[in-house]
Design a protein around this motif. Sequence first.
Motif, short mmCIF file in Angstrom:
data_model
loop_
_atom_site.label_atom_id
_atom_site.label_comp_id
_atom_site.label_asym_id
_atom_site.label_seq_id
_atom_site.Cartn_x
_atom_site.Cartn_y
_atom_site.Cartn_z
N SER A 113 6.41 3.35 -4.37
CA SER A 113 5.72 2.47 -5.33
C SER A 113 4.21 2.75 -5.36
O SER A 113 3.60 3.11 -4.36
N VAL A 114 3.63 2.52 -6.54
CA VAL A 114 2.18 2.44 -6.70
C VAL A 114 1.85 0.96 -6.88
O VAL A 114 2.45 0.28 -7.72
N VAL A 115 0.92 0.47 -6.08
CA VAL A 115 0.64 -0.97 -6.04
C VAL A 115 -0.85 -1.21 -6.25
O VAL A 115 -1.69 -0.50 -5.70
N GLY A 116 -1.18 -2.24 -7.04
CA GLY A 116 -2.57 -2.60 -7.25
C GLY A 116 -2.69 -4.05 -7.65
O GLY A 116 -1.71 -4.70 -8.01
N GLY A 117 -3.92 -4.57 -7.61
CA GLY A 117 -4.18 -5.93 -8.05
C GLY A 117 -4.47 -6.89 -6.93
O GLY A 117 -4.30 -6.58 -5.76
N ARG A 118 -4.92 -8.09 -7.34
CA ARG A 118 -5.27 -9.15 -6.40
C ARG A 118 -4.69 -10.47 -6.92
O ARG A 118 -5.36 -11.11 -7.72
N PRO A 119 -3.47 -10.84 -6.59
CA PRO A 119 -2.59 -10.24 -5.58
C PRO A 119 -1.90 -8.98 -6.09
O PRO A 119 -1.84 -8.73 -7.30
N ALA A 120 -1.35 -8.23 -5.15
CA ALA A 120 -0.74 -6.95 -5.47
C ALA A 120 0.51 -7.12 -6.32
O ALA A 120 1.26 -8.07 -6.16
N ARG A 121 0.71 -6.15 -7.19
CA ARG A 121 1.97 -6.04 -7.92
C ARG A 121 2.25 -4.55 -8.09
O ARG A 121 1.34 -3.71 -8.06
N ASN A 173 6.15 6.56 1.41
CA ASN A 173 5.72 7.24 0.18
C ASN A 173 5.14 6.28 -0.86
O ASN A 173 5.43 6.38 -2.05
N CYS A 174 4.30 5.36 -0.40
CA CYS A 174 3.65 4.41 -1.30
C CYS A 174 2.16 4.74 -1.44
O CYS A 174 1.55 5.32 -0.55
N LYS A 175 1.61 4.31 -2.57
CA LYS A 175 0.17 4.44 -2.81
C LYS A 175 -0.38 3.05 -3.13
O LYS A 175 0.06 2.41 -4.08
N ILE A 176 -1.34 2.60 -2.31
CA ILE A 176 -1.99 1.31 -2.52
C ILE A 176 -3.37 1.60 -3.13
O ILE A 176 -4.21 2.25 -2.51
N LEU A 177 -3.58 1.13 -4.34
CA LEU A 177 -4.83 1.41 -5.05
C LEU A 177 -6.00 0.67 -4.41
O LEU A 177 -5.82 -0.35 -3.75
N PRO A 178 -7.25 1.17 -4.60
CA PRO A 178 -8.43 0.52 -4.02
C PRO A 178 -8.53 -0.96 -4.42
O PRO A 178 -8.13 -1.35 -5.52
N ASN A 179 -9.05 -1.77 -3.50
CA ASN A 179 -9.33 -3.20 -3.73
C ASN A 179 -8.08 -4.05 -3.93
O ASN A 179 -8.15 -5.15 -4.47
N THR A 180 -6.94 -3.55 -3.50
CA THR A 180 -5.68 -4.29 -3.62
C THR A 180 -5.56 -5.32 -2.50
O THR A 180 -5.95 -5.05 -1.36
N VAL A 181 -5.01 -6.49 -2.82
CA VAL A 181 -4.70 -7.50 -1.81
C VAL A 181 -3.19 -7.70 -1.78
O VAL A 181 -2.61 -8.20 -2.75
N VAL A 182 -2.56 -7.28 -0.70
CA VAL A 182 -1.12 -7.43 -0.53
C VAL A 182 -0.87 -8.76 0.18
O VAL A 182 -1.34 -8.95 1.31
N PRO A 183 -0.14 -9.70 -0.44
CA PRO A 183 0.06 -11.02 0.18
C PRO A 183 0.91 -10.94 1.44
O PRO A 183 1.63 -9.96 1.69
N SER A 184 0.85 -12.01 2.22
CA SER A 184 1.66 -12.11 3.43
C SER A 184 3.14 -12.00 3.10
O SER A 184 3.59 -12.53 2.08
N HIS A 185 3.88 -11.30 3.94
CA HIS A 185 5.33 -11.16 3.88
C HIS A 185 5.82 -10.36 2.67
O HIS A 185 7.03 -10.24 2.48
N MET A 186 4.94 -9.79 1.87
CA MET A 186 5.39 -8.97 0.75
C MET A 186 5.94 -7.64 1.26
O MET A 186 5.35 -7.02 2.15
N THR A 187 7.06 -7.22 0.71
CA THR A 187 7.63 -5.91 1.04
C THR A 187 7.50 -5.01 -0.18
O THR A 187 7.95 -5.36 -1.27
N ILE A 188 6.86 -3.86 0.02
CA ILE A 188 6.67 -2.90 -1.07
C ILE A 188 7.71 -1.80 -0.92
O ILE A 188 7.76 -1.12 0.11
N PRO A 189 8.57 -1.60 -1.91
CA PRO A 189 9.66 -0.63 -1.79
C PRO A 189 9.15 0.81 -1.79
O PRO A 189 8.03 1.09 -2.23
N PRO A 190 9.96 1.75 -1.30
CA PRO A 190 9.54 3.15 -1.21
C PRO A 190 9.14 3.71 -2.58
O PRO A 190 9.72 3.37 -3.61
#
Length: 205
Positions: free
Chosen positions: A163-171, A144-161
Amino acid sequence: MSRPTPATRRSAKSEYIETDTGNKISRRSIIEGKQNIMLGGKSVVMAGAMLRGDLVRKPEKMADGEKEGPVTAIHVGRASIISTNCTIRPPHRISRGRMVFYPMRIGDNVFIGPGTYVSSAVISSNVHIGTNCVLSAFSVIRDNCKILPNTVVPSHMTIPPGSVVGGRPARITGEVGEGWGQGGGGEGEEYVEGGDLRALVRSIR
């Protein structure tokens, strides 16, 4: 001057090959190592998408000299959509001087937007990924996550259930909130992000 011949119903459907389990695979997609890719049913692979099932850990030799069975490089759940020009590549690391690939698992009702590069270890169910994202090696996207356009998720990052995530790197920029994904998937209903993708899959010809 002759009039152009209108497209027939048969030619309109020829873009996709449909499997026995209802998967729709574009004839213009690039599928390497098909024997190492598992699609759970009623999923879609669009034109220009590249799935690298050939990047797989080689079977190990057992004690009796036999090799272990085939390894699934990419597992995609039910009613998921891999959009145009995506690249799906299993994660890897260097171990003892050689490159070792690890299996990737994508859950049910996952939408991967156009032009996105995915090398995650796990993408759980009911995830919406925007256009032109990069999901780096061994990242984990929970349900149940939403990754916004143009987002860069770094290696080994875990995104919790949730969440809305965006940015470069993602937050993490917020939460999807109650009602995320509800209301989509039924006959005649409009698609809702994070919802059941079966109706959207049926509409793709």
